[in-house]
Scaffold this motif. Structure first.
Motif, short mmCIF file in Angstrom:
data_model
loop_
_atom_site.label_atom_id
_atom_site.label_comp_id
_atom_site.label_asym_id
_atom_site.label_seq_id
_atom_site.Cartn_x
_atom_site.Cartn_y
_atom_site.Cartn_z
N PRO A 33 33.88 45.10 33.64
CA PRO A 33 34.42 43.75 33.50
C PRO A 33 35.52 43.72 32.45
O PRO A 33 35.38 44.29 31.36
N GLY A 34 36.63 43.07 32.78
CA GLY A 34 37.78 43.06 31.90
C GLY A 34 38.85 44.06 32.28
O GLY A 34 39.92 44.08 31.67
N ALA A 35 38.57 44.91 33.28
CA ALA A 35 39.57 45.87 33.76
C ALA A 35 40.73 45.11 34.40
O ALA A 35 40.61 43.94 34.78
N TYR A 36 41.86 45.78 34.56
CA TYR A 36 43.00 45.13 35.20
C TYR A 36 42.69 44.79 36.66
O TYR A 36 43.26 43.84 37.20
N SER A 37 41.79 45.55 37.28
CA SER A 37 41.36 45.20 38.63
C SER A 37 40.59 43.88 38.62
O SER A 37 40.70 43.08 39.55
N HIS A 38 39.79 43.65 37.58
CA HIS A 38 39.09 42.38 37.41
C HIS A 38 40.11 41.26 37.24
O HIS A 38 39.97 40.17 37.83
N GLN A 39 41.14 41.51 36.46
CA GLN A 39 42.20 40.53 36.29
C GLN A 39 42.87 40.20 37.62
O GLN A 39 43.16 39.04 37.92
N ALA A 40 43.09 41.24 38.45
CA ALA A 40 43.70 41.02 39.77
C ALA A 40 42.84 40.12 40.63
O ALA A 40 43.34 39.23 41.33
N LEU A 110 43.25 45.57 20.61
CA LEU A 110 42.06 44.77 20.36
C LEU A 110 41.27 45.39 19.21
O LEU A 110 41.22 46.61 19.06
N GLY A 111 40.63 44.55 18.43
CA GLY A 111 39.81 45.07 17.33
C GLY A 111 38.89 44.02 16.78
O GLY A 111 38.93 42.84 17.17
N LEU A 112 38.06 44.42 15.83
CA LEU A 112 37.11 43.51 15.21
C LEU A 112 37.75 42.67 14.11
O LEU A 112 37.32 41.55 13.85
N LYS A 113 38.80 43.22 13.47
CA LYS A 113 39.44 42.48 12.38
C LYS A 113 40.94 42.42 12.61
O LYS A 113 41.42 41.69 13.45
N ASP A 114 41.70 43.23 11.87
CA ASP A 114 43.16 43.21 11.99
C ASP A 114 43.69 44.64 12.05
O ASP A 114 42.94 45.61 11.97
N ALA A 171 39.72 41.54 28.64
CA ALA A 171 38.66 42.35 28.04
C ALA A 171 38.35 41.88 26.63
O ALA A 171 37.19 41.82 26.21
N GLY A 172 39.39 41.53 25.87
CA GLY A 172 39.17 41.02 24.53
C GLY A 172 38.35 39.74 24.53
O GLY A 172 37.45 39.56 23.70
N LEU A 177 36.56 40.35 21.06
CA LEU A 177 37.45 41.08 20.16
C LEU A 177 38.70 40.25 19.85
O LEU A 177 39.11 39.40 20.65
N ASN A 178 39.30 40.53 18.70
CA ASN A 178 40.56 39.88 18.35
C ASN A 178 41.71 40.54 19.11
O ASN A 178 41.77 41.77 19.20
N VAL A 179 42.60 39.71 19.61
CA VAL A 179 43.84 40.24 20.20
C VAL A 179 44.82 40.39 19.05
O VAL A 179 45.49 39.44 18.65
N ILE A 180 44.89 41.60 18.52
CA ILE A 180 45.73 41.87 17.34
C ILE A 180 47.20 41.88 17.71
O ILE A 180 48.05 41.40 16.96
#
Length: 298
Positions: A33-40, A110-114, A171-172, A177-180
């Protein structure tokens, strides 16, 4: 799909359970889940039930067995060309292409902080290659992972702020997750084309701009390919793709995957296909389907 990280497994179980209730509304795709195929799937069928599958074969089998009404499968990428084995999987599946959809691949950090806390970044090897320049500029070490979205799930589950992921914005969102940074790919034309597969063919309505995909094997005679393709020129049918490949280690006769503009319901296409059949050992039509909006817009 036990190889996926726990957070992804939880989503897979929930999505699979929903699809089981209404298989006709389920759309199978390959990846976490969150793959680009999922986005499609979400872009092309916003009201459908996405069904994650471990492999392309599993996604195709879901449609064959009736666990899903359709599958959305990537067939080519603007940077990497044809998706491996699609020229074998599509004709052998017994399914028909009934549509196409283009996804602009916008990689996110993507990450937990920055960004300052990151030291390494996980993702699929192709995704890492597509953001190589940006990662180098930021001093982040790439770590290969088997799937972009699964990498995001792993980072979220591990809880280590020094590890990030390159994956989709979706996916983020799914894994918290944060979209850094967004759109970090080195090339701004990174696009993947997906096809929609179903058990039954659906002929485009007359007048609808369409495409037709098919495979064929030429006869082992001089100028066979030239003669086989002559009918498309004489009937004014534009061929947009022609790719050769070899099967079972034999080098004597090539097989081809081709795409043309037009539908099997069009008389010029019918005439061109008749001439193709005369100079080939076999022809397998995978489907006639409407052109995507992106293709029409150019």
């Amino acid at each position: 799909m036990s190889s996926y990280p726990p957070l992804a497994e939880t989503l897979v179980a929930a999505m699979s359970a929903r699809a089981l209730v209404d298989p006709a509304a389920a759309i199978a795709f390959q990846g976490a889940p969150g793959a680009y195929s999922h986005q499609a799937v979400r872009e092309a069928f916003p009201d459908a039930l996405p069904l994650p599958c471990a492999s392309f074969e599993d996604a195709i089998e879901a449609v064959q067995s009736g666990r899903a009404g359709k599958a959305v499968i990537p067939i080519e990428n603007s940077l990497h060309g044809r998706v491996a084995d699609m020229h074998f999987l599509l004709p052998e599946s017994g399914l028909s292409i009934i549509g196409e959809h283009f996804v602009r691949v916008r990689h996110c950090l993507l990450g937990l902080k920055d960004r300052e806390t990151l030291r390494t970044v996980k993702s699929h090897v192709q995704a890492l290659g597509q953001v190589r320049g940006r990662l180098r500029a930021w001093g982040l070490a790439p770590v290969q992972y088997f799937d972009t979205a699964a990498a995001a799930a792993a980072v979220a589950g591990e809880g280590d702020a020094s590890i990030g992921a390159v994956a989709s914005k979706l996916a983020g969102e799914l894994y918290g997750l944060n979209v850094i940074a967004e759109g970090i790919e080195d090339a701004d034309h990174n696009t993947t084309r997906f096809v929609v597969l179903a058990r039954d063919a659906v002929m485009p309505a007359p007048g609808v701009p369409a495409m037709t995909s098919f495979n064929f094997e030429v006869r082992s005679v001089p100028a066979a390919l030239f003669k086989a393709l002559g009918g498309f020129a004489t009937n004014g049918v534009n061929m947009t793709k022609l790719e050769s490949y070899l099967r079972d280690g034999h080098f004597s006769q090539a097989e081809f995957y081709a795409e043309i503009e037009g539908s099997l319901g069009d008389l010029p296409v019918q005439r061109a296909m008749e001439e193709l059949a005369f100079f080939t050992n076999w022809v397998t039509v995978i489907g006639s389907y409407p052109k995507s909006r992106e293709r029409i817009a150019g």
